[in-house]
Design an enzyme around this catalytic site. Structure first.
Site, PDB file in Angstrom:
ATOM      1  N   LYS A   1      18.665 -25.365 -32.697  1.00 41.39           N
ATOM      2  CA  LYS A   1      18.311 -25.282 -34.128  1.00 41.39           C
ATOM      3  C   LYS A   1      19.388 -24.574 -34.963  1.00 41.39           C
ATOM      4  CE  LYS A   1      13.274 -25.652 -33.688  1.00 41.39           C
ATOM      5  NZ  LYS A   1      12.657 -26.507 -34.676  1.00 41.39           N
TER       6      LYS A   1
ATOM      7  N   PHE B   1       5.429 -23.418 -27.044  1.00 39.93           N
ATOM      8  CA  PHE B   1       6.140 -24.682 -27.264  1.00 39.93           C
ATOM      9  C   PHE B   1       7.565 -24.528 -26.740  1.00 39.93           C
ATOM     10  CE2 PHE B   1       8.851 -27.740 -29.202  1.00 39.93           C
ATOM     11  CZ  PHE B   1       8.086 -28.891 -29.245  1.00 39.93           C
TER      12      PHE B   1
ATOM     13  N   ASP C   1      12.885 -17.983 -24.594  1.00 37.26           N
ATOM     14  CA  ASP C   1      13.206 -19.201 -25.347  1.00 37.26           C
ATOM     15  C   ASP C   1      13.348 -18.823 -26.817  1.00 37.26           C
ATOM     16  OD1 ASP C   1      13.169 -21.496 -26.847  1.00 37.26           O
ATOM     17  OD2 ASP C   1      11.579 -22.483 -25.708  1.00 37.26           O
TER      18      ASP C   1
ATOM     19  N   THR D   1      26.643 -35.974 -19.446  1.00 40.87           N
ATOM     20  CA  THR D   1      27.874 -36.559 -19.988  1.00 40.87           C
ATOM     21  C   THR D   1      28.528 -35.652 -21.026  1.00 40.87           C
ATOM     22  OG1 THR D   1      27.076 -38.806 -19.639  1.00 40.87           O
ATOM     23  CG2 THR D   1      28.859 -38.541 -21.229  1.00 40.87           C
TER      24      THR D   1
END
Lengths: 500, 500
Positions: A357, A217, A326, A381
């Site tokens: 997280k 994931f 990751d 941005t």
């Protein structure tokens, strides 16, 4: 109201002096009363079924605006504290899921409350800058003091982003950019490349790929989703890229009984990785990078050995693929080290390490060569949010001051021992207890049983998360002490004893 | 320090009573002294070249950590106020770019400072929830009071997200899901679909496409990037999807002189849209949705007529494509209406409207049928950030209380009049003045000249943004009054007068 927190602290500290043992006795330890934080509650306290009537009414209201099918209940965050999440019906649960593993040091930690009341910080909240063009004066200092102070070994560069998916998307982009820069010998792109990229065609938009693993994931935006393979509901109906997917080792438990089988399984997966790299190169879609979680979390808390990861890293180097770890869910201390991949025992294992997280801000560390060669190639941005860095600095102070990584290691051992004991006692229900630090999981015999156990545990005051097909995952905050472990295990034990 | 803001308010209000006319005289109006906010500075004030020595030193420091090629200077946000951005070297500039158009009501607005000091709000900042599973008690109320109170006509559903890219990615996903659900008659997906989606293959991951326009900007994550076609630097080396790209009308200015030509140009583009929809259906990659900005911003402030958009919307309906209006840059009031597409004069023009920037939170409104049929299909850990909703509520209060949309319309008229006058006076340098509200732009004769004008303006205390190949874009906050317009025009006039 937040102010009531302060007024209740006296009451709580009085309660602590009078604390009674949690119901059940097997896991109540003598050390319990020393380790619970001063500001916290001491036990769960349930008043209604969950979701209670207020939650149900709010769910009806929100249902007019959004899909509410994933909502468990509505929360009273003002009254939540430490490891205890309070809902709108006054139920107080021991939180072992912590907002999908994203609350580092519990609810309303006094150190974080202070960040809010410091007048020097007000401007960082009120004026969100476009960090990539107009950073605030203290931005370099804050990065050094927060993210760089915990950088994985060998990494001195970090890029903040707003969330985990953006972090992985931009990490992938960095790997693609580096791969193509190497291919063209770091020379200026051709006119054909510049013109074709504007219309999504090669060579400007090249057919490069990222190799990922079944069960992985990495997020749900379209780039990330092409590397996510945990549940069909995430992927169904969304166009994707034809990128290679390798098997992730399916280890057999208990590990010590399956040493040879597991080594063979890992070797098989690594062989497949090399085959896929070769095959995709031949297909004209070379693998620019390999992305992997140190522990596949959403996919079912799937572990592999340090040896597997070390060899995978070597394969990546051998084939010129960047190696992206990751750590969105594993990072931040829950495994007992700040980064789960530090358990592999390599000084310099990755090219990119992404996070979010528990770090409160998204982002990724990277080696020097993975910095984009030109401005605006990795850009948006906001590029993160400096107000989150303020909280992160304070979280890191608390982790150091309170030795929370050691605490996690200690609590994790107690949790694993308890899970081993439970699966020994209930072998027809539980199996495959596994974990690192408090980043633990156990399997139920099937998904129905798993869901019943979780619901019953919730009714008794323990809020848990699921993952994979039939796993329960434990994702407490870093302030989860042995005392809380025992509370959790007592309630799980009660649930299992009642389960026919 | 933020506290110094308060201590300086007295000094500022004294200054206002003694205010002198800005240098130059052409645009100084009698109304100026009435409209500037009480807490603001009254003029730019430049102390060094920009970037000054402190900015340069900080850039060197940050350069050790990140690519700093896009950084203009470092800011002192504590001392910035209203329309004036203060840098670390003490330069105070009139900010007509506002953090890439993302600051709604100026810096350190007192109403936003109050959000921070309200103890009832502390918990929302300290405890960021996983909104999709455990929302706070006030979440439905806050949505009703903020985002839904400004919902485009006909839309009662809204999904928050963390940023503009995530908003568009998830909007695309919603359109793909709806398209496939319609194709399968809303029946259960087949086993083949479920199994193939896990490995990125059709039919589970179908070959659907989103139609976008040349010059568009919808973000930089891989899904968004496949619909972005503004600059090569955004897209080079990143794999993409083979999705159709239609021409966006290239209008000739002044509009009143090219009525027929522009109508023909728009008709040509619409015809091409229909051709592409048919062609991509024949290629087996049907168009699930059309995404378009009401004004192409990054791509060069390209406008089209309401008639163009109305006809485009009808084409979308005719071919069963969802119609997605991306208001990330145009939304929030700068065009004089809250949503730029409200200028088209349709009651119910879109299926999806995405937003971010001035709204402080990302997200999208959508029609009922675009709500995903099951939970977890549109999902991520945070799903936005309720602390941003607190600020947004207050921003909306200020917009209403201070009639800022009317102010924007008034300032915008003054700005456009000034730009017309400048391009009449300097026809060899400036052309194509265009805009809606204060969302305005003007072209320089070439990019070198554009960049010189912007640098010189900055040295005189006006901070501007660029877009497209040779455009200057004006993106002031909603508190930009006629007084500030005149200050801007005076300085631009001085720069142009000096330009040989």
């Amino acid at each position: 109201m937040a102010s009531s927190l302060l007024t209740r602290q006296l009451a709580v500290s009085l309660q602590q002096n009078l604390r009674l043992a949690a119901p059940g006795s097997r896991y109540v330890s003598k050390t319990a009363t020393k380790t619970v934080s001063e500001f916290e509650y001491d036990t769960p306290s349930m008043k209604t079924v969950v979701p209670g009537p207020k939650s149900q009414e709010l769910m009806r209201q929100l249902g007019e605006i959004q899909n509410v099918g994933a909502i468990h209940f509505f929360c009273n965050y003002e009254e939540s504290r430490g490891n205890y999440l309070v809902d709108v019906d006054g139920n107080r649960m021991l939180d072992v899921y912590t907002q999908i593993s994203s609350i580092p040091i519990g609810y309303n930690h006094p150190a974080l409350m202070k960040v809010m009341t410091n007048p020097n910080n007000v401007s960082a909240f009120v004026n969100r800058p476009a960090l990539g063009i107009l950073p605030p004066e203290n931005f370099p200092d804050k990065l050094v003091e927060s993210l760089l102070s915990i950088a994985p070994s060998g990494m001195t560069r970090v890029q903040t982003m707003a969330c985990g998916s953006c972090s992985n998307e931009n990490a992938f982009k960095s790997m693609f950019i580096l791969y193509r820069n190497k291919e063209r010998g770091f020379s200026t792109p051709s006119e054909e490349e510049v013109s074709t990229c504007m219309i999504n065609q090669s060579p400007g938009c090249p057919d490069l790929s990222i190799l990922s693993f079944m069960g992985a994931f990495h997020g749900r935006t379209l780039g990330c989703l092409a590397t996510t393979h945990s549940k069909a509901i995430h992927k169904l109906d969304i166009p994707s890229f034809d990128w290679p997917i390798a098997p992730f080792p399916k280890l057999q438990y208990p590990l010590e009984e399956f040493v040879r089988e597991n080594a063979q399984e890992e070797a098989r997966c690594l062989e497949e990785v090399e085959d896929l790299i070769v095959k995709w190169r031949q297909k004209g879609k070379p693998v620019a990078g390999i992305v992997i979680e140190p522990i596949q979390a959403e996919g079912g808390d799937n572990h592999a050995s340090p040896d597997f990861f070390i060899k995978l890293r070597n394969i990546a180097r051998k084939h010129g693929c960047a190696f992206h770890v990751d750590e969105v869910q594993t990072g931040g201390g829950a495994t007992g080290k700040f980064w789960a991949h530090e358990h592999w025992g390599l000084d310099d294992p990755a090219d990119i390490v992404s996070f979010s997280k528990k770090l409160l801000t998204g982002g990724y560390y990277h080696r020097d060569e993975l910095q984009a060669d030109k401005p605006y190639r990795i850009f948006n941005t906001w590029m993160g949010d400096p107000s989150k860095n303020l909280f992160l600095s304070e979280v890191l102070n608390v982790i150091r001051r309170e030795n929370l990584l050691e605490e996690v290691t200690r609590s994790g051992k107690a949790l694993m021992q308890g899970l081993y004991a439970l699966q020994t006692q209930y072998p027809h229900i539980l199996s495959r207890a596994r974990g690192q630090g408090t980043f633990c999981a156990i399997d139920a015999c099937d998904d129905t049983t798993r869901n019943i156990i979780m619901t019953k545990a919730r009714d008794k005051g323990v809020f848990l998360g699921s993952c994979g097909e039939r796993s329960i995952r434990f994702r407490p905050a870093l302030v989860f002490k042995e005392y809380h472990v025992h509370q959790l295990l007592n309630i799980l034990n009660d649930v299992l004893a009642e389960h026919k």
